[in-house]
Design a protein around this motif. Structure first.
Motif, PDB file in Angstrom:
ATOM      1  N   LYS A  36      93.041  27.266 -65.851  1.00  0.00           N
ATOM      2  CA  LYS A  36      92.242  26.159 -65.342  1.00  0.00           C
ATOM      3  C   LYS A  36      92.289  26.178 -63.820  1.00  0.00           C
ATOM      4  O   LYS A  36      93.360  26.307 -63.230  1.00  0.00           O
ATOM      5  CB  LYS A  36      92.781  24.823 -65.868  1.00  0.00           C
ATOM      6  CG  LYS A  36      91.996  23.615 -65.383  1.00  0.00           C
ATOM      7  CD  LYS A  36      92.588  22.320 -65.927  1.00  0.00           C
ATOM      8  CE  LYS A  36      91.827  21.107 -65.421  1.00  0.00           C
ATOM      9  NZ  LYS A  36      92.424  19.835 -65.916  1.00  0.00           N
ATOM     10  N   TYR A  74      91.191  24.355 -60.098  1.00  0.00           N
ATOM     11  CA  TYR A  74      90.698  23.164 -59.402  1.00  0.00           C
ATOM     12  C   TYR A  74      90.952  23.308 -57.907  1.00  0.00           C
ATOM     13  O   TYR A  74      91.850  24.031 -57.468  1.00  0.00           O
ATOM     14  CB  TYR A  74      91.329  21.887 -59.949  1.00  0.00           C
ATOM     15  CG  TYR A  74      92.837  21.781 -59.825  1.00  0.00           C
ATOM     16  CD1 TYR A  74      93.419  21.081 -58.777  1.00  0.00           C
ATOM     17  CD2 TYR A  74      93.675  22.364 -60.777  1.00  0.00           C
ATOM     18  CE1 TYR A  74      94.788  20.963 -58.664  1.00  0.00           C
ATOM     19  CE2 TYR A  74      95.052  22.259 -60.670  1.00  0.00           C
ATOM     20  CZ  TYR A  74      95.606  21.557 -59.621  1.00  0.00           C
ATOM     21  OH  TYR A  74      96.974  21.457 -59.514  1.00  0.00           O
ATOM     22  N   LYS A 126      91.719  21.081 -54.704  1.00  0.00           N
ATOM     23  CA  LYS A 126      92.119  19.794 -54.152  1.00  0.00           C
ATOM     24  C   LYS A 126      92.915  20.041 -52.867  1.00  0.00           C
ATOM     25  O   LYS A 126      93.844  20.835 -52.848  1.00  0.00           O
ATOM     26  CB  LYS A 126      92.969  19.006 -55.147  1.00  0.00           C
ATOM     27  CG  LYS A 126      92.178  18.430 -56.306  1.00  0.00           C
ATOM     28  CD  LYS A 126      93.042  17.554 -57.188  1.00  0.00           C
ATOM     29  CE  LYS A 126      92.234  16.946 -58.336  1.00  0.00           C
ATOM     30  NZ  LYS A 126      93.078  16.109 -59.219  1.00  0.00           N
ATOM     31  N   ASP A 158      85.874  25.805 -64.096  1.00  0.00           N
ATOM     32  CA  ASP A 158      86.775  24.945 -63.334  1.00  0.00           C
ATOM     33  C   ASP A 158      86.587  23.514 -63.815  1.00  0.00           C
ATOM     34  O   ASP A 158      85.774  23.241 -64.675  1.00  0.00           O
ATOM     35  CB  ASP A 158      86.544  25.069 -61.826  1.00  0.00           C
ATOM     36  CG  ASP A 158      85.072  24.969 -61.474  1.00  0.00           C
ATOM     37  OD1 ASP A 158      84.738  25.260 -60.316  1.00  0.00           O
ATOM     38  OD2 ASP A 158      84.265  24.600 -62.352  1.00  0.00           O
ATOM     39  N   GLU A 159      87.361  22.605 -63.246  1.00  0.00           N
ATOM     40  CA  GLU A 159      87.334  21.226 -63.728  1.00  0.00           C
ATOM     41  C   GLU A 159      86.043  20.516 -63.346  1.00  0.00           C
ATOM     42  O   GLU A 159      85.412  20.827 -62.382  1.00  0.00           O
ATOM     43  CB  GLU A 159      88.534  20.457 -63.170  1.00  0.00           C
ATOM     44  CG  GLU A 159      88.497  20.226 -61.687  1.00  0.00           C
ATOM     45  CD  GLU A 159      89.604  19.306 -61.245  1.00  0.00           C
ATOM     46  OE1 GLU A 159      89.611  18.929 -60.057  1.00  0.00           O
ATOM     47  OE2 GLU A 159      90.455  18.960 -62.068  1.00  0.00           O
TER      48      GLU A 159
END
Length: 252
Positions: free
Chosen positions: A52, A54, A56, A251-252
């Motif tokens: 996964k 992400y 951030k 991806d998220e």
């Protein structure tokens, strides 16, 4: 009975408060598990073979990790500091266990110590074969007036039979196209592409970065840098190759 309900309610309230306190603590100090750090913003979670991704721009107080340095993973830690000259809020800095800052010539790659990571060695090749670029563009119906419209072109050799090109094209006065493609055993494969309006600063660019086996299945993922502008932010996308085509890992 009433007293018992009050006690149960108090216990529930205490548990809820503890949950939020612990969540805030973890968020503040960013205690990561099963995580790979790429660049300043991209994080890859690996759990039970699943990947996964992400992006951030989190603040990291201190995280013990294994850091790729001079083609080997060494023990160390990472933390963030305010970013300079980019649109990111924070920049990740890496140190060895003695507290010495590590300056890598390539992108930061680090992972928490509960993971094992394999990174394939590649060779940056300064010899660019323009005929191969033209052949790929023609086969994919990408029209350019001449190779002089190349903004940049990078070539990475995986082995003697496989190479990956990253290029930016000024298609027109207001159109910019960035492409990553692979040549393998005299066949061409589109890895990734994007088209955007052209400006001197804000045009998006794709550049192949690394081959990494994130989940230990002996199938390497292709890591591609996605630069959103000259000043960032800079993200990384992951792709799988099944022998016929590339697929972006969600991806998220």
């Amino acid at each position: 009975m009433v007293k018992r309900k009050k006690i149960e309610l108090i216990i529930i309230v205490i548990l809820v408060i503890l949950y939020f306190v612990i969540s805030i603590f973890i968020s503040k100090f960013n205690v990561y598990r099963n995580t790979v750090f790429i660049g300043s913003s991209t994080k890859v979670e690996v759990s039970d073979g699943n990947i996964k991704i992400y992006n951030k721009d989190d603040e990291i107080n201190k995280q013990d990790v294994k850091i790729l340095f001079n083609d080997d993973f060494i023990d160390g830690y990472i933390l963030t500091q305010p970013a300079e000259s980019t649109d990111n809020g924070f920049s990740i800095v890496s140190y060895d266990n003695s507290g010495k800052m590590l300056l890598s010539e390539s992108v930061l790659i680090a992972h928490t110590k509960d993971l094992s990571l394999n990174v394939k060695k590649t060779i940056n090749n300064e010899i660019i074969i323009l005929d191969e670029i033209n052949e790929f563009l023609i086969k994919n119906n990408i029209k350019v007036n001449s190779v002089d419209e190349l903004d940049y072109c990078n070539k990475v050799d995986i082995d003697t039979k496989e190479s990956i090109y990253s290029l930016g094209l000024n298609i027109s006065d207001d159109t910019y196209k960035s492409i990553v493609f692979m040549k393998k055993e005299n066949e061409f494969f589109m890895l990734s592409s994007l088209e955007d309006k052209y400006t001197d600063i804000e045009n998006k660019k794709l550049i192949f970065s690394k081959l990494i086996d994130f989940n230990g299945d002996n199938n390497y993922e292709y890591v591609v840098l996605k630069s959103m502008s000259e000043y960032g932010p800079y993200y990384y996308d992951l792709y799988n190759f099944d022998g016929k085509e590339f697929t972006k890992i969600g991806d998220e």
